[in-house]
Design a protein around this motif. Structure first.
Motif, PDB file in Angstrom:
ATOM      1  N   SER A  62       0.827  -1.209   0.000  1.00  0.00           N
ATOM      2  CA  SER A  62       0.000   0.000   0.000  1.00  0.00           C
ATOM      3  C   SER A  62       0.859   1.257   0.000  1.00  0.00           C
ATOM      4  O   SER A  62       0.595   2.212  -0.743  1.00  0.00           O
ATOM      5  N   SER A  63       1.923   1.273   0.807  1.00  0.00           N
ATOM      6  CA  SER A  63       2.798   2.446   0.870  1.00  0.00           C
ATOM      7  C   SER A  63       3.417   2.750  -0.481  1.00  0.00           C
ATOM      8  O   SER A  63       3.485   3.909  -0.910  1.00  0.00           O
ATOM      9  N   GLY A  64       3.902   1.712  -1.145  1.00  0.00           N
ATOM     10  CA  GLY A  64       4.527   1.910  -2.442  1.00  0.00           C
ATOM     11  C   GLY A  64       3.554   2.438  -3.485  1.00  0.00           C
ATOM     12  O   GLY A  64       3.903   3.307  -4.303  1.00  0.00           O
ATOM     13  N   ARG A  65       2.330   1.926  -3.455  1.00  0.00           N
ATOM     14  CA  ARG A  65       1.321   2.392  -4.409  1.00  0.00           C
ATOM     15  C   ARG A  65       0.993   3.863  -4.192  1.00  0.00           C
ATOM     16  O   ARG A  65       0.920   4.648  -5.148  1.00  0.00           O
ATOM     17  N   LEU A  66       0.790   4.254  -2.936  1.00  0.00           N
ATOM     18  CA  LEU A  66       0.460   5.648  -2.632  1.00  0.00           C
ATOM     19  C   LEU A  66       1.642   6.568  -2.913  1.00  0.00           C
ATOM     20  O   LEU A  66       1.471   7.681  -3.415  1.00  0.00           O
ATOM     21  N   ARG A  67       2.821   6.102  -2.594  1.00  0.00           N
ATOM     22  CA  ARG A  67       4.024   6.899  -2.860  1.00  0.00           C
ATOM     23  C   ARG A  67       4.178   7.171  -4.351  1.00  0.00           C
ATOM     24  O   ARG A  67       4.486   8.290  -4.763  1.00  0.00           O
ATOM     25  N   GLN A  68       3.969   6.150  -5.155  1.00  0.00           N
ATOM     26  CA  GLN A  68       4.131   6.306  -6.601  1.00  0.00           C
ATOM     27  C   GLN A  68       3.046   7.190  -7.202  1.00  0.00           C
ATOM     28  O   GLN A  68       3.326   8.042  -8.051  1.00  0.00           O
ATOM     29  N   GLU A  69       1.812   7.032  -6.743  1.00  0.00           N
ATOM     30  CA  GLU A  69       0.704   7.765  -7.349  1.00  0.00           C
ATOM     31  C   GLU A  69       0.643   9.215  -6.891  1.00  0.00           C
ATOM     32  O   GLU A  69       0.337  10.112  -7.693  1.00  0.00           O
ATOM     33  N   PHE A  70       0.976   9.466  -5.610  1.00  0.00           N
ATOM     34  CA  PHE A  70       0.782  10.808  -5.066  1.00  0.00           C
ATOM     35  C   PHE A  70       2.083  11.523  -4.707  1.00  0.00           C
ATOM     36  O   PHE A  70       2.041  12.662  -4.247  1.00  0.00           O
ATOM     37  N   ASP A  71       3.227  10.868  -4.911  1.00  0.00           N
ATOM     38  CA  ASP A  71       4.542  11.454  -4.610  1.00  0.00           C
ATOM     39  C   ASP A  71       4.595  11.958  -3.171  1.00  0.00           C
ATOM     40  O   ASP A  71       4.914  13.114  -2.893  1.00  0.00           O
ATOM     41  N   ILE A  72       4.293  11.063  -2.232  1.00  0.00           N
ATOM     42  CA  ILE A  72       4.280  11.396  -0.810  1.00  0.00           C
ATOM     43  C   ILE A  72       5.272  10.513  -0.069  1.00  0.00           C
ATOM     44  O   ILE A  72       5.811   9.542  -0.617  1.00  0.00           O
ATOM     45  N   LEU A  73       5.547  10.864   1.174  1.00  0.00           N
ATOM     46  CA  LEU A  73       6.312   9.974   2.027  1.00  0.00           C
ATOM     47  C   LEU A  73       5.559   8.650   2.164  1.00  0.00           C
ATOM     48  O   LEU A  73       4.330   8.649   2.293  1.00  0.00           O
ATOM     49  N   PRO A  74       6.254   7.508   2.123  1.00  0.00           N
ATOM     50  CA  PRO A  74       5.547   6.246   2.329  1.00  0.00           C
ATOM     51  C   PRO A  74       4.947   6.193   3.728  1.00  0.00           C
ATOM     52  O   PRO A  74       5.677   6.342   4.715  1.00  0.00           O
ATOM     53  N   PRO A  75       3.634   6.013   3.847  1.00  0.00           N
ATOM     54  CA  PRO A  75       2.990   6.163   5.162  1.00  0.00           C
ATOM     55  C   PRO A  75       2.992   4.916   6.035  1.00  0.00           C
ATOM     56  O   PRO A  75       2.690   5.002   7.223  1.00  0.00           O
ATOM     57  N   GLY A  76       3.339   3.746   5.486  1.00  0.00           N
ATOM     58  CA  GLY A  76       3.120   2.504   6.217  1.00  0.00           C
ATOM     59  C   GLY A  76       3.841   2.390   7.540  1.00  0.00           C
ATOM     60  O   GLY A  76       3.242   2.048   8.568  1.00  0.00           O
ATOM     61  N   ASP A  77       5.143   2.655   7.558  1.00  0.00           N
ATOM     62  CA  ASP A  77       5.894   2.545   8.809  1.00  0.00           C
ATOM     63  C   ASP A  77       5.484   3.624   9.795  1.00  0.00           C
ATOM     64  O   ASP A  77       5.483   3.408  11.019  1.00  0.00           O
ATOM     65  N   LEU A  78       5.138   4.803   9.285  1.00  0.00           N
ATOM     66  CA  LEU A  78       4.625   5.866  10.155  1.00  0.00           C
ATOM     67  C   LEU A  78       3.314   5.443  10.793  1.00  0.00           C
ATOM     68  O   LEU A  78       3.087   5.645  11.995  1.00  0.00           O
ATOM     69  N   ARG A  79       2.444   4.827   9.993  1.00  0.00           N
ATOM     70  CA  ARG A  79       1.151   4.337  10.506  1.00  0.00           C
ATOM     71  C   ARG A  79       1.355   3.321  11.624  1.00  0.00           C
ATOM     72  O   ARG A  79       0.684   3.370  12.668  1.00  0.00           O
ATOM     73  N   MET A  80       2.299   2.401  11.431  1.00  0.00           N
ATOM     74  CA  MET A  80       2.542   1.374  12.437  1.00  0.00           C
ATOM     75  C   MET A  80       3.065   1.983  13.735  1.00  0.00           C
ATOM     76  O   MET A  80       2.747   1.502  14.835  1.00  0.00           O
ATOM     77  N   ALA A  81       3.863   3.043  13.616  1.00  0.00           N
ATOM     78  CA  ALA A  81       4.341   3.722  14.822  1.00  0.00           C
ATOM     79  C   ALA A  81       3.184   4.376  15.567  1.00  0.00           C
ATOM     80  O   ALA A  81       3.112   4.322  16.800  1.00  0.00           O
ATOM     81  N   PHE A  82       2.264   5.006  14.838  1.00  0.00           N
ATOM     82  CA  PHE A  82       1.083   5.589  15.480  1.00  0.00           C
ATOM     83  C   PHE A  82       0.283   4.515  16.205  1.00  0.00           C
ATOM     84  O   PHE A  82      -0.156   4.716  17.341  1.00  0.00           O
ATOM     85  N   ALA A  83       0.079   3.375  15.555  1.00  0.00           N
ATOM     86  CA  ALA A  83      -0.696   2.299  16.174  1.00  0.00           C
ATOM     87  C   ALA A  83      -0.023   1.815  17.461  1.00  0.00           C
ATOM     88  O   ALA A  83      -0.689   1.534  18.462  1.00  0.00           O
ATOM     89  N   ALA A  84       1.316   1.742  17.439  1.00  0.00           N
ATOM     90  CA  ALA A  84       2.045   1.276  18.624  1.00  0.00           C
ATOM     91  C   ALA A  84       1.943   2.262  19.778  1.00  0.00           C
ATOM     92  O   ALA A  84       2.013   1.865  20.945  1.00  0.00           O
ATOM     93  N   LEU A  85       1.786   3.550  19.478  1.00  0.00           N
ATOM     94  CA  LEU A  85       1.757   4.571  20.516  1.00  0.00           C
ATOM     95  C   LEU A  85       0.346   4.938  20.978  1.00  0.00           C
ATOM     96  O   LEU A  85       0.189   5.803  21.841  1.00  0.00           O
ATOM     97  N   CYS A  86      -0.684   4.311  20.395  1.00  0.00           N
ATOM     98  CA  CYS A  86      -2.045   4.543  20.884  1.00  0.00           C
ATOM     99  C   CYS A  86      -2.139   4.104  22.346  1.00  0.00           C
ATOM    100  O   CYS A  86      -1.518   3.121  22.752  1.00  0.00           O
ATOM    101  N   GLU A  87      -2.913   4.836  23.117  1.00  0.00           N
ATOM    102  CA  GLU A  87      -2.967   4.584  24.553  1.00  0.00           C
ATOM    103  C   GLU A  87      -3.522   3.194  24.855  1.00  0.00           C
ATOM    104  O   GLU A  87      -4.290   2.615  24.075  1.00  0.00           O
TER     105      GLU A  87
END
Length: 323
Positions: free
Chosen positions: A41-66
């Motif tokens: 998913s990260s690679g697809r979004l990165r290629q289509e929208f030229d953004i930072l790959p969000p996958g690892d960032l998303r996983m960090a958010f999930a780990a830090l949820c209370e």
């Protein structure tokens, strides 16, 4: 509880494990996350929208949820992948949330901070660099009749992770990427910096290849912990001993020293004395502690890892107290 100021660097499941463990010890946690993912998913979004790959960032958010029912629900929402067979199939909902926030603001870090407030996370999530990066690796493949291996180049995080050869070294493209200023500042102000665990060449070591980030890691007054994986054969490092994991990391950042290296007994069993010597060369004390899950191969037990971090951190004063 506030606790020490801790910066954890990495990506994927390894960083998630360290963040969940550190959450038991502090609420002042900053995750500095790799931005070189180019698969799924990260690679697809990165290629289509030229953004930072969000996958690892998303996983960090999930780990830090209370650690509440509400926090667990939000973590599940972030990690949920859409089904079906259409264009959205396979995308993680959290990836789409981050992409949407990036479209609503011209500052990626500001958008990540907004996501953190929305999710009420315990800490902060930052990218290691302000632009998406590519990983390129030198890989030894096969051997001729004289025993010499052919050296080839593999480009892309997913390709490096799946490469059947022995990875000899990695570099980033572009080679001198701009570090996230907020990540550099967090490292300089930290009491503790934790690197690893995770995929060694594609999640752990890329942080050392961003010049400003590496300099901050070398110069910070914080104590530094290197966390080894609980399984040594993750594909990228097939055939590497525990000592070789530390040596190859040091070869990519020879001026970087650590205070502690945390390793599970099963990982160090074959070469503990060699590993102690390698750690000593880095200025580090080897801490052998049972941190793996008893019934799941290759995964950290986050409560055991938290206990190992606690034991190490309680032996040292904070940066403020030392200063």
């Amino acid at each position: 509880m506030s606790g020490p100021r801790v910066v954890a660097l990495g990506g994927g499941h390894g960083l998630s494990a360290s963040l969940v463990a550190l959450r038991h010890l502090s609420e002042q946690i900053t995750a500095v996350v790799t931005v070189a993912d180019d698969g799924g998913s990260s690679g697809r979004l990165r290629q289509e929208f030229d953004i930072l790959p969000p996958g690892d960032l998303r996983m960090a958010f999930a780990a830090l949820c209370e650690d509440t029912g509400w926090g667990h629900q939000w973590a599940a929402v972030l990690q949920h992948r859409l089904g079906g067979s259409g264009e959205l199939a396979g995308h993680a909902l959290g990836n789409l949330l981050l992409m949407s926030l990036w479209e609503l603001t011209d500052d990626p870090v500001r958008a990540l901070d907004l996501a953190g407030r929305m999710l009420n996370i315990r800490g902060r999530v930052l990218p290691m660099a302000s632009i998406p990066l590519d990983i390129e690796a030198t890989v030894a493949q096969g051997a001729d009749e004289g025993g010499a291996a052919d050296h080839g180049t593999v480009r892309g995080q997913s390709a490096v992770a799946a490469s059947p050869g022995r990875v000899l070294g990695v570099r980033l493209l572009p080679e001198d990427p701009p570090a996230s200023p907020e990540a550099v500042e967090a490292i300089r102000l930290a009491d503790w910096v934790v690197l690893g665990p995770g995929s060694w060449f594609t999640s752990v070591m890329p942080h050392l290849l961003v010049p400003e980030l590496r300099t901050a890691l070398e110069q910070t007054p914080a104590r530094r912990i290197l966390t080894l994986n609980v399984g040594l054969h993750d594909g990228e490092t097939e055939g590497f001993s525990a000592a070789e994991h530390v040596e190859v990391l040091s070869a990519h950042a020879p001026e970087l020293h650590f205070d502690y290296v945390v390793a599970d007994p099963q990982v160090v069993r074959a070469d503990e004395e060699v590993l102690r010597g390698v750690c000593s060369d880095l200025g580090a004390q080897l801490v052998v502690a049972s941190v793996r899950k008893a019934r799941v191969a290759g995964q950290h037990d986050t409560l055991r890892l938290a206990a190992a971090y606690r034991d190490v951190m309680h032996t040292e004063p904070t940066t403020a107290a030392r200063g």
